[in-house]
Design a protein around this motif. Structure first.
Motif, PDB file in Angstrom:
ATOM      1  N   ARG A  35       0.840  -1.199   0.000  1.00 53.50           N
ATOM      2  CA  ARG A  35       0.000   0.000   0.000  1.00 53.50           C
ATOM      3  C   ARG A  35       0.873   1.246   0.000  1.00 53.50           C
ATOM      4  O   ARG A  35       0.590   2.229  -0.682  1.00 53.50           O
ATOM      5  N   TYR A  67       0.190  -3.170   4.960  1.00 56.12           N
ATOM      6  CA  TYR A  67      -0.830  -3.753   4.084  1.00 56.12           C
ATOM      7  C   TYR A  67      -0.258  -4.017   2.689  1.00 56.12           C
ATOM      8  O   TYR A  67       0.469  -3.187   2.130  1.00 56.12           O
ATOM      9  N   TYR A  68      -0.647  -5.183   2.132  1.00 57.37           N
ATOM     10  CA  TYR A  68      -0.205  -5.584   0.805  1.00 57.37           C
ATOM     11  C   TYR A  68      -1.364  -6.263   0.077  1.00 57.37           C
ATOM     12  O   TYR A  68      -2.303  -6.769   0.706  1.00 57.37           O
ATOM     13  N   THR A  69      -1.291  -6.292  -1.251  1.00 52.66           N
ATOM     14  CA  THR A  69      -2.248  -7.046  -2.059  1.00 52.66           C
ATOM     15  C   THR A  69      -1.492  -7.928  -3.040  1.00 52.66           C
ATOM     16  O   THR A  69      -0.387  -7.594  -3.475  1.00 52.66           O
ATOM     17  N   ALA A  90      -2.177 -10.234  -6.696  1.00 51.36           N
ATOM     18  CA  ALA A  90      -3.108 -10.443  -7.798  1.00 51.36           C
ATOM     19  C   ALA A  90      -2.345 -10.975  -9.008  1.00 51.36           C
ATOM     20  O   ALA A  90      -1.115 -10.953  -9.060  1.00 51.36           O
ATOM     21  N   VAL A 136      -8.230 -10.936  -5.882  1.00 47.18           N
ATOM     22  CA  VAL A 136      -7.256 -10.075  -5.215  1.00 47.18           C
ATOM     23  C   VAL A 136      -7.185 -10.500  -3.749  1.00 47.18           C
ATOM     24  O   VAL A 136      -8.200 -10.544  -3.057  1.00 47.18           O
ATOM     25  N   TYR A 137      -5.982 -10.816  -3.300  1.00 51.18           N
ATOM     26  CA  TYR A 137      -5.783 -11.239  -1.909  1.00 51.18           C
ATOM     27  C   TYR A 137      -5.178 -10.084  -1.109  1.00 51.18           C
ATOM     28  O   TYR A 137      -4.366  -9.311  -1.623  1.00 51.18           O
ATOM     29  N   HIS A 138      -5.591 -10.011   0.155  1.00 47.71           N
ATOM     30  CA  HIS A 138      -5.138  -8.933   1.035  1.00 47.71           C
ATOM     31  C   HIS A 138      -4.268  -9.521   2.148  1.00 47.71           C
ATOM     32  O   HIS A 138      -4.658 -10.479   2.825  1.00 47.71           O
ATOM     33  N   THR A 140      -2.174  -8.563   5.624  1.00 53.21           N
ATOM     34  CA  THR A 140      -2.024  -7.576   6.696  1.00 53.21           C
ATOM     35  C   THR A 140      -1.001  -8.096   7.695  1.00 53.21           C
ATOM     36  O   THR A 140      -1.189  -9.161   8.283  1.00 53.21           O
ATOM     37  N   ASN A 184      -9.000 -13.556   1.367  1.00 51.61           N
ATOM     38  CA  ASN A 184      -9.459 -13.413  -0.023  1.00 51.61           C
ATOM     39  C   ASN A 184     -10.397 -12.217  -0.149  1.00 51.61           C
ATOM     40  O   ASN A 184     -10.578 -11.450   0.804  1.00 51.61           O
ATOM     41  N   GLY A 185     -11.018 -12.098  -1.318  1.00 55.64           N
ATOM     42  CA  GLY A 185     -11.903 -10.967  -1.554  1.00 55.64           C
ATOM     43  C   GLY A 185     -13.124 -10.940  -0.663  1.00 55.64           C
ATOM     44  O   GLY A 185     -13.745  -9.884  -0.489  1.00 55.64           O
TER      45      GLY A 185
END
Length: 332
Positions: A192, A231-233, A235, A250-252, A254, A272-273
């Motif tokens: 992020r 925070y990261y994503t 994809a 898209v995975y999140h 933390t 997951n989403g």
């Protein structure tokens, strides 16, 4: 004879006077030393980010010359004392009963707690006790230069997190359908904040990996130098391979970084989403051979047999027409 006796008496009297004067002088030096004992001040500066500015540190005063006066409570190792946080303490009294030079050293005893940086300086204290003046004190640094005071600076900062302890969920790629060859698929991990820690090989807060066909890969791990939440994503990048429908998941990720016993520890949640926890970053691409898709061996075989079947139908039709036409001629 009388004159000689008188001379001897005068000499004895003078010697007695000088002896009494010397004893008196010695007594006065001892009295001054006892009346003016030396108190040595040791200062500590503690720079603390956490956890407590009152942490206690241990020091030792040790004589370098035998017979040097020491504070009460000293042992064969010297005099051990502590200082809490930023503050100072006075060592003594050191009562010098004789004139001369005396040397000491003062140093810190590291405690070995994680996250602490201990001042490693060793001060040399030189004391000169004169017969007719107060004691003189000289403080020398480790390099032999004169110092204004005996001061130690300690700091605290939690050690970075251990990348080996970080959870590194695998990137799992599955391809459904029957492609004639394995394509290369690209996946990205994005921070992020581009300045946040990232695995080796990242550029401007983005790490890219590739997987050929169905398979697995990893983005890698990294370390944290300060507490906080990161925070990261993750994809898949749509690179436009013909015939594929790309997974848009898209995975999140933390990471909550906290301090525990002088160490930074990262606690990770991968979702997951739908905000459901997962243990892997799973992507599924569907392949279907359409008009825009590449011609594979199976596609060519199907086309060949279709053409062959159509040609057979045409030949059979022509033969039937010919036979019917021939029969009509014979009837005539």
């Amino acid at each position: 004879m009388n004159r000689i006796l008188k001379t001897k008496k005068r000499r004895l009297l003078c010697a007695a006077i000088l002896l009494v004067a010397a004893l008196a002088a010695g007594a006065s030096v001892s009295a001054r030393a006892a009346d003016n004992p030396l108190m040595l001040t040791v200062r500590q500066v503690f720079v603390a980010a956490s956890p407590s500015a009152d942490d206690t540190f241990t020091y030792r005063l040790r004589p370098l010359d035998a017979g040097s006066p020491m504070p009460a409570g000293s042992t064969a190792e010297g005099y051990t004392f502590t200082i809490a946080g930023t503050g100072s303490t006075k060592l003594g009294p050191l009562a010098f009963s004789r004139s001369g030079g005396f040397r000491y050293e003062i140093f810190q005893i590291p405690g070995g707690k994680p996250g602490y940086t201990y001042d490693k300086r060793k001060y040399i204290i030189e004391v000169y006790a004169g017969a007719a003046s107060n004691v003189e004190l000289i403080v020398l640094n480790t390099d032999g230069a004169k110092a204004e005071a005996v001061e130690f600076r300690n700091t605290y900062g939690a050690l970075p997190s251990d990348p080996a302890l970080m959870e590194d969920p695998p990137v799992k790629k599955t391809v459904s359908g029957n492609p004639g060859r394995s394509s290369v698929f690209t996946f990205t991990l994005t921070a992020r904040d581009a300045s946040d820690p990232m695995p080796e090989g990242s550029v401007n807060g983005v790490k890219t990996i590739q997987i050929t066909g169905s398979g697995e890969g990893n983005f890698g791990t990294w370390r944290y130098d300060k507490a906080g939440t990161y925070y990261y994503t993750a994809a898949e990048a749509n690179t436009g391979e013909a015939g594929y429908t790309y997974d848009t998941a898209v995975y999140h990720i933390t990471d909550t970084v906290t301090e525990r016993g002088g160490l930074l520890v990262a606690s990770r949640v991968v979702a997951n989403g739908l905000n459901k926890p997962v243990t892997a970053l799973t992507f599924i691409n569907k392949y279907s051979a359409g008009k825009d898709g590449p011609k594979t061996g199976d596609d060519m075989s199907k086309t060949f047999y279709t053409i062959l079947f159509a040609a057979g139908c045409v030949s059979a039709t022509c033969a039937a027409v010919y036979l019917i036409a021939s029969g009509k001629r014979k009837v005539k």
